[in-house]
Design an enzyme around this catalytic site. Structure first.
Site, PDB file in Angstrom:
ATOM      1  N   GLY A  22      12.170 -11.811   8.557  1.00 34.11           N
ATOM      2  CA  GLY A  22      12.960 -12.264   7.412  1.00 34.11           C
ATOM      3  C   GLY A  22      12.871 -11.292   6.257  1.00 34.11           C
ATOM      4  O   GLY A  22      12.126 -10.310   6.306  1.00 34.11           O
ATOM      5  N   ARG A  23      13.639 -11.575   5.238  1.00 36.87           N
ATOM      6  CA  ARG A  23      13.676 -10.709   4.057  1.00 36.87           C
ATOM      7  C   ARG A  23      13.385 -11.513   2.813  1.00 36.87           C
ATOM      8  O   ARG A  23      13.780 -12.673   2.707  1.00 36.87           O
ATOM      9  CB  ARG A  23      15.082 -10.116   3.873  1.00 36.87           C
ATOM     10  CG  ARG A  23      15.465  -9.119   4.896  1.00 36.87           C
ATOM     11  CD  ARG A  23      16.924  -8.691   4.709  1.00 36.87           C
ATOM     12  NE  ARG A  23      17.364  -7.949   5.882  1.00 36.87           N
ATOM     13  CZ  ARG A  23      17.097  -6.682   6.095  1.00 36.87           C
ATOM     14  NH1 ARG A  23      16.426  -5.996   5.193  1.00 36.87           N
ATOM     15  NH2 ARG A  23      17.502  -6.081   7.198  1.00 36.87           N
ATOM     16  N   PHE A  26      12.346  -8.369  -2.483  1.00 36.77           N
ATOM     17  CA  PHE A  26      11.971  -6.951  -2.546  1.00 36.77           C
ATOM     18  C   PHE A  26      11.342  -6.480  -1.258  1.00 36.77           C
ATOM     19  O   PHE A  26      10.727  -5.415  -1.217  1.00 36.77           O
ATOM     20  CB  PHE A  26      10.963  -6.729  -3.680  1.00 36.77           C
ATOM     21  CG  PHE A  26      11.370  -7.350  -4.969  1.00 36.77           C
ATOM     22  CD1 PHE A  26      12.404  -6.809  -5.722  1.00 36.77           C
ATOM     23  CD2 PHE A  26      10.739  -8.491  -5.439  1.00 36.77           C
ATOM     24  CE1 PHE A  26      12.799  -7.389  -6.909  1.00 36.77           C
ATOM     25  CE2 PHE A  26      11.127  -9.083  -6.634  1.00 36.77           C
ATOM     26  CZ  PHE A  26      12.167  -8.530  -7.366  1.00 36.77           C
ATOM     27  N   SER A  27      11.439  -7.272  -0.227  1.00 33.45           N
ATOM     28  CA  SER A  27      10.627  -6.978   0.959  1.00 33.45           C
ATOM     29  C   SER A  27      11.345  -7.349   2.238  1.00 33.45           C
ATOM     30  O   SER A  27      12.298  -8.134   2.236  1.00 33.45           O
ATOM     31  CB  SER A  27       9.336  -7.778   0.874  1.00 33.45           C
ATOM     32  OG  SER A  27       9.629  -9.121   0.539  1.00 33.45           O
ATOM     33  N   VAL A  29      10.076  -8.293   6.372  1.00 29.79           N
ATOM     34  CA  VAL A  29       8.903  -8.546   7.214  1.00 29.79           C
ATOM     35  C   VAL A  29       9.314  -8.450   8.680  1.00 29.79           C
ATOM     36  O   VAL A  29      10.313  -9.052   9.093  1.00 29.79           O
ATOM     37  CB  VAL A  29       8.293  -9.943   6.908  1.00 29.79           C
ATOM     38  CG1 VAL A  29       7.089 -10.209   7.803  1.00 29.79           C
ATOM     39  CG2 VAL A  29       7.893 -10.045   5.438  1.00 29.79           C
ATOM     40  N   LYS A  44       4.872  -6.058   6.456  1.00 31.85           N
ATOM     41  CA  LYS A  44       5.779  -6.271   5.318  1.00 31.85           C
ATOM     42  C   LYS A  44       6.018  -4.948   4.617  1.00 31.85           C
ATOM     43  O   LYS A  44       5.071  -4.254   4.241  1.00 31.85           O
ATOM     44  CB  LYS A  44       5.118  -7.265   4.366  1.00 31.85           C
ATOM     45  CG  LYS A  44       5.927  -7.660   3.164  1.00 31.85           C
ATOM     46  CD  LYS A  44       5.246  -8.851   2.521  1.00 31.85           C
ATOM     47  CE  LYS A  44       5.999  -9.388   1.342  1.00 31.85           C
ATOM     48  NZ  LYS A  44       5.519 -10.720   0.961  1.00 31.85           N
ATOM     49  N   ASP A 142       1.728 -18.227  -6.966  1.00 32.13           N
ATOM     50  CA  ASP A 142       3.025 -18.650  -6.415  1.00 32.13           C
ATOM     51  C   ASP A 142       2.814 -19.654  -5.280  1.00 32.13           C
ATOM     52  O   ASP A 142       3.339 -19.484  -4.185  1.00 32.13           O
ATOM     53  CB  ASP A 142       3.817 -17.429  -5.932  1.00 32.13           C
ATOM     54  CG  ASP A 142       5.299 -17.734  -5.739  1.00 32.13           C
ATOM     55  OD1 ASP A 142       5.757 -18.808  -6.192  1.00 32.13           O
ATOM     56  OD2 ASP A 142       5.996 -16.914  -5.115  1.00 32.13           O
TER      57      ASP A 142
HETATM   58  N1  LIG Z   1       2.320 -13.311   7.709  1.00 31.50           N
HETATM   59  C1  LIG Z   1       3.538 -13.744   8.040  1.00 31.50           C
HETATM   60  N2  LIG Z   1       3.788 -14.214   9.284  1.00 31.50           N
HETATM   61  C2  LIG Z   1       5.031 -14.661   9.624  1.00 31.50           C
HETATM   62  N3  LIG Z   1       6.089 -14.668   8.788  1.00 31.50           N
HETATM   63  C3  LIG Z   1       5.903 -14.194   7.552  1.00 31.50           C
HETATM   64  C4  LIG Z   1       4.637 -13.709   7.105  1.00 31.50           C
HETATM   65  N4  LIG Z   1       4.767 -13.305   5.795  1.00 31.50           N
HETATM   66  C5  LIG Z   1       6.046 -13.538   5.458  1.00 31.50           C
HETATM   67  N5  LIG Z   1       6.734 -14.075   6.495  1.00 31.50           N
HETATM   68  C6  LIG Z   1       8.159 -14.466   6.519  1.00 31.50           C
HETATM   69  O1  LIG Z   1       8.944 -13.318   6.254  1.00 31.50           O
HETATM   70  C7  LIG Z   1      10.079 -13.655   5.462  1.00 31.50           C
HETATM   71  C8  LIG Z   1      10.135 -12.750   4.233  1.00 31.50           C
HETATM   72  O2  LIG Z   1       8.982 -13.013   3.460  1.00 31.50           O
HETATM   73  P1  LIG Z   1       8.702 -12.315   2.076  1.00 31.50           P
HETATM   74  O3  LIG Z   1       7.312 -12.678   1.681  1.00 31.50           O
HETATM   75  O4  LIG Z   1       9.045 -10.874   2.191  1.00 31.50           O
HETATM   76  O5  LIG Z   1       9.738 -12.923   1.078  1.00 31.50           O
HETATM   77  P2  LIG Z   1       9.924 -14.413   0.590  1.00 31.50           P
HETATM   78  O6  LIG Z   1       8.573 -14.914   0.195  1.00 31.50           O
HETATM   79  O7  LIG Z   1      10.670 -15.174   1.646  1.00 31.50           O
HETATM   80  O8  LIG Z   1      10.884 -14.281  -0.633  1.00 31.50           O
HETATM   81  P3  LIG Z   1      10.594 -13.825  -2.133  1.00 31.50           P
HETATM   82  O9  LIG Z   1      10.815 -12.362  -2.185  1.00 31.50           O
HETATM   83  O10 LIG Z   1      11.602 -14.584  -2.902  1.00 31.50           O
HETATM   84  O11 LIG Z   1       9.174 -14.233  -2.454  1.00 31.50           O
HETATM   85  C9  LIG Z   1       9.942 -15.140   5.139  1.00 31.50           C
HETATM   86  O12 LIG Z   1      10.737 -15.850   6.059  1.00 31.50           O
HETATM   87  C10 LIG Z   1       8.490 -15.428   5.396  1.00 31.50           C
HETATM   88  O13 LIG Z   1       8.291 -16.769   5.818  1.00 31.50           O
END
Ligand SMILES: Nc1ncnc2c1ncn2[C@@H]1O[C@H](COP(=O)(O)OP(=O)(O)OP(=O)(O)O)[C@@H](O)[C@H]1O
Length: 299
Positions: A22-23, A26-27, A29, A44, A142
């Site tokens: 997912g995205r 700013f990131s 994953v 990430k 957060d």
């Molecule tokens: N350790 C992990 N294992 C599995 N999925 C993950 C992990 N960390 C993040 N994700 C998933 O990856 C996606 C992107 O996560 P990311 O933390 O980059 O942004 P976000 O938290 O969804 O958004 P924002 O930038 O608004 O905080 C999300 O669907 C999140 O649930």
């Protein structure tokens, strides 16, 4: 290459399956495998890193080192971090079964509230993670259901620790706060400061949402201003009397406008762990407070 880099490279990881998980703002994953031990990890990539000035980069890298040093069964472990192509890459434990936000959403659309025993079993794990973080003098900043990850064992882990504020704006104010507005404390809404007790406010919102399947301050059509007014007045619907007085009381002692009136993370955990030990308990995987209940699979 910066001193922070410990020799890891993108080439040490290979995509696993379709790769993209997912995205974020700013990131991005990806699901990957670490070649040296075939471990499945979430990788990430943080894209705005190059836009930060060197002071902010260094603060961010130091924070990552601190986060890497945390070790708790209910915290997503940061395994590695390196800079390549001017972008920051962070390797973390992979959560195979999504997050608590998804679980709450599915329960809400099915119209099936979580049994109180499950609410406590989920909550105690998050409370345990937060009291550990606070004991290490780290704030989360957060807390929200989407940042509580579900491992394939059903264990819950608090993730997305404290880094968001480095990427939320190119002007990195010392006291800058990030957070989902619905879970934002009155002091953060007012832009005053972020405090240990701001995490407790958000944790209280999370317990409320586990019980009611909706955020305490959510109503259709709110804007930042009207949401702020609701938060400042702590105007939320009471939790159904079907839930215990202990659960309702704990929410009440966390969602307090004055941070000094909120419980601290040790006290919150103490209440939660007592409830898990009570008749509400659902057997965990191995009987401990940090084990989790079996979590329904995402459909
Ligand atoms: N350790 C992990 N294992 C599995 N999925 C993950 C992990 N960390 C993040 N994700 C998933 O990856 C996606 C992107 O996560 P990311 O933390 O980059 O942004 P976000 O938290 O969804 O958004 P924002 O930038 O608004 O905080 C999300 O669907 C999140 O649930």
């Amino acid at each position: 290459m910066e001193a922070f880099n410990n020799g890891s490279r993108l080439a040490d990881y290979e995509m696993d399956g379709a790769g993209l998980i997912g995205r974020g703002k700013f990131s991005v994953v990806h699901r990957t495998r670490r070649k040296r031990d075939n471990k499945r990890v979430a990788l990430k990539k943080i894209q705005v890193f190059e836009m930060m000035d060197s002071k902010c980069r260094n603060e961010c890298l130091n924070e990552i080192k601190l986060l890497q040093s945390l070790g708790h069964p209910n915290i997503v472990q940061y395994l590695d971090a390196f800079i390549e192509d001017n972008e920051l890459h962070v390797a973390m434990e992979l959560a195979e079964r999504g997050d608590l936000g998804g679980l709450i959403k599915r329960a809400a659309s099915a119209g099936t509230p979580l049994p109180e025993g499950h609410v406590w079993e989920y909550f105690v794990q998050i409370a345990d993670a937060l009291r550990y973080m606070h004991s290490k003098r780290v704030m989360h900043r957060d807390i929200k259901p989407a940042n509580v990850f579900i491992m394939d064992t059903g264990v819950l882990k608090l993730g997305d620790l404290g880094l968001g504020r480095y990427f939320s704006s190119k002007t990195n104010m010392v006291h800058s706060t990030v957070g989902t507005p619905f879970y934002m404390s009155p002091e953060c809404i007012q832009g005053s400061y972020y405090d240990w007790k701001s995490d407790i406010w958000s944790l209280g919102c999370l317990l409320y949402e586990l019980a009611t399947l909706r955020s305490p301050f959510f109503t259709e059509g709110l804007n930042y201003y009207t949401l702020g007014k609701k938060i400042n007045k702590r105007a939320f619907e009471p939790i159904s009397g079907a839930f215990s007085a202990e659960l309702r009381g704990l929410v009440d002692h966390m969602i307090q406008v004055d941070p000094a009136h909120r419980l601290d993370s040790e006290a919150v955990y103490a209440v939660a762990v007592q409830r898990v030990g009570s008749s509400f308990s659902t057997p965990g995987m191995d009987g401990g407070a940090s084990t989790g209940v079996p979590v329904p699979m995402a459909s």
